[in-house]
Design an enzyme around this catalytic site. Sequence first.
Site, PDB file in Angstrom:
ATOM      1  N   TYR A  60       0.813  -1.216   0.000  1.00 14.64           N
ATOM      2  CA  TYR A  60       0.000   0.000   0.000  1.00 14.64           C
ATOM      3  C   TYR A  60       0.845   1.264   0.000  1.00 14.64           C
ATOM      4  CZ  TYR A  60      -4.542  -2.207   0.822  1.00 14.64           C
ATOM      5  OH  TYR A  60      -5.702  -2.898   0.701  1.00 14.64           O
ATOM      6  N   LYS A  81       3.778 -15.367   3.055  1.00  9.98           N
ATOM      7  CA  LYS A  81       4.021 -16.147   1.838  1.00  9.98           C
ATOM      8  C   LYS A  81       5.527 -16.395   1.793  1.00  9.98           C
ATOM      9  CE  LYS A  81       2.649 -18.042  -2.048  1.00  9.98           C
ATOM     10  NZ  LYS A  81       1.822 -19.280  -2.063  1.00  9.98           N
ATOM     11  N   ASP A 118      -2.195 -18.568   1.226  1.00 13.86           N
ATOM     12  CA  ASP A 118      -3.168 -19.311   0.409  1.00 13.86           C
ATOM     13  C   ASP A 118      -3.834 -20.406   1.237  1.00 13.86           C
ATOM     14  OD1 ASP A 118      -0.622 -20.433   0.481  1.00 13.86           O
ATOM     15  OD2 ASP A 118      -0.615 -21.102  -1.593  1.00 13.86           O
ATOM     16  N   ASP A 167      -6.026  -7.234   4.224  1.00 16.15           N
ATOM     17  CA  ASP A 167      -7.163  -6.639   3.516  1.00 16.15           C
ATOM     18  C   ASP A 167      -8.040  -7.751   2.940  1.00 16.15           C
ATOM     19  OD1 ASP A 167      -8.740  -4.638   2.226  1.00 16.15           O
ATOM     20  OD2 ASP A 167      -7.708  -5.087   0.353  1.00 16.15           O
ATOM     21  N   ASP A 221     -11.888  -9.479   4.550  1.00 17.61           N
ATOM     22  CA  ASP A 221     -13.163  -9.547   3.817  1.00 17.61           C
ATOM     23  C   ASP A 221     -13.694 -10.979   3.807  1.00 17.61           C
ATOM     24  OD1 ASP A 221     -13.191  -6.847   3.180  1.00 17.61           O
ATOM     25  OD2 ASP A 221     -13.748  -7.201   1.085  1.00 17.61           O
TER      26      ASP A 221
HETATM   27  C1  IPM Z   1     -10.234  -1.602   3.877  1.00 16.99           C
HETATM   28  C2  IPM Z   1     -10.512  -1.037   2.505  1.00 16.99           C
HETATM   29  C3  IPM Z   1      -9.387  -0.092   2.134  1.00 16.99           C
HETATM   30  C4  IPM Z   1      -8.100  -0.892   2.126  1.00 16.99           C
HETATM   31  C5  IPM Z   1      -9.615   0.631   0.797  1.00 16.99           C
HETATM   32  C6  IPM Z   1     -10.895   1.427   0.807  1.00 16.99           C
HETATM   33  C7  IPM Z   1      -8.439   1.511   0.427  1.00 16.99           C
HETATM   34  O1  IPM Z   1     -10.656  -2.066   1.591  1.00 16.99           O
HETATM   35  O2  IPM Z   1     -10.170  -0.795   4.852  1.00 16.99           O
HETATM   36  O3  IPM Z   1     -10.114  -2.808   4.010  1.00 16.99           O
HETATM   37  O4  IPM Z   1      -7.794  -1.582   1.141  1.00 16.99           O
HETATM   38  O5  IPM Z   1      -7.404  -0.852   3.138  1.00 16.99           O
HETATM   39 MG    MG Z   2     -10.656  -4.000   2.438  1.00 19.19          MG
END
Ligand code: IPM
Ligand code: MG
Length: 361
Positions: free
Chosen positions: A146, A195, A227, A251, A255
Amino acid sequence: MRLNIVCIPGDGIGPEIVAEAKKVLDKAAFVYGHEMNYKDVLMGGASIDAYGVPLTEETIAAAKAADAVLMGSIGGDTTTSPWYKLAPNLRPEAGLLGIRKALNLFANLRPAVLYEELSDACPLKKEISDAGFDMMIMRELTGGLYFGERYTTEEGGIRKAVDTLSYNEEEIRRIAIKGFDIAMKRRKKVTSVDKANVLDSSRLWRKVVDEVSADYPDVTLEHMLVDNCAMQLVKDPAQFDVILTENMFGDILSDEASMVTGSIGMLASASLNDSKFGLYEPSHGSAPDIAGKGIANPIATVLSAAMMLRYSFDLDKEADAIENAVKNVLKKGYRTIDIMTEGCRQVGCKEMGDLLADEIK
Ligand code: IPM
Ligand code: MG
């Protein structure tokens, strides 16, 4: 106690959900004798519309002067919103990355818990969801891909883009220490995810995490390849306590972890620096498709506010009260549309906020 909080309602459903979180915080403050002092500032798309940039020096200064920051969500529809015609460093997300860096918020805590009441919403097989799970994803937030050097160029008529993944040992050590500290307050297990079979940055990550673990003899450490971790999260999520990982892996895995809880609308997060300061926000985005309809689920933001009380103010009793309010309201059968199941009563964003506030006595 007087709590000085900067609020970033943001874009999309952000303003709606932050309003409900404030309502619940105000009730907890009233019941437990605290004084809430809020200051709203702009960031993301709302800041672009007002000032032409997603993050201003004023917003950074206001956040730095506060005890903690409570955020809703930022960003819009990436295909239709004019914000996404701007250069990448002027888009809403750049504001979020910028404030993370400016406030040195290197430790991102994302708890993923399967609520008993919502286990029907879990997309995994029943024998897996029956086992339940309660994990904390600790994501490094100010390093790695990032924030590494990036550029787009053309070499001999061939377009080329470069992103750089780099970590130094200090960046790894400080997030590892936070991870182990948090494991000590939980079930004392850390799964460090990397990884290391391919990446140098992961091999250093593994070495430094091993070094830090020597100071935590009571914590069991295991290393897992990313993975494999992605697979284990759907195969046997109950095995995880603390997942410690770098920015990009965190990240993606967070999710995935949120989806197995049944709804991303339930997941809180805290981003902390090396003191008690933090930025608290739901793990979900700004959901522009449902903005302004009054149907968003405010629970992730309310639970983020509870994390704020716990981590920035050491107000554990108050945080417990908010978390219990969430459980009780779910137990009574109230649901926003995203977690609605048959036999439950569907409520909107405001009504959910009222129910949660009423539950704090
Ligand atoms: C998160 C989001 C952010 C990230 C985006 C919006 C830049 O996906 O907070 O997980 O990737 O960190
Ligand atoms: Mg995210």
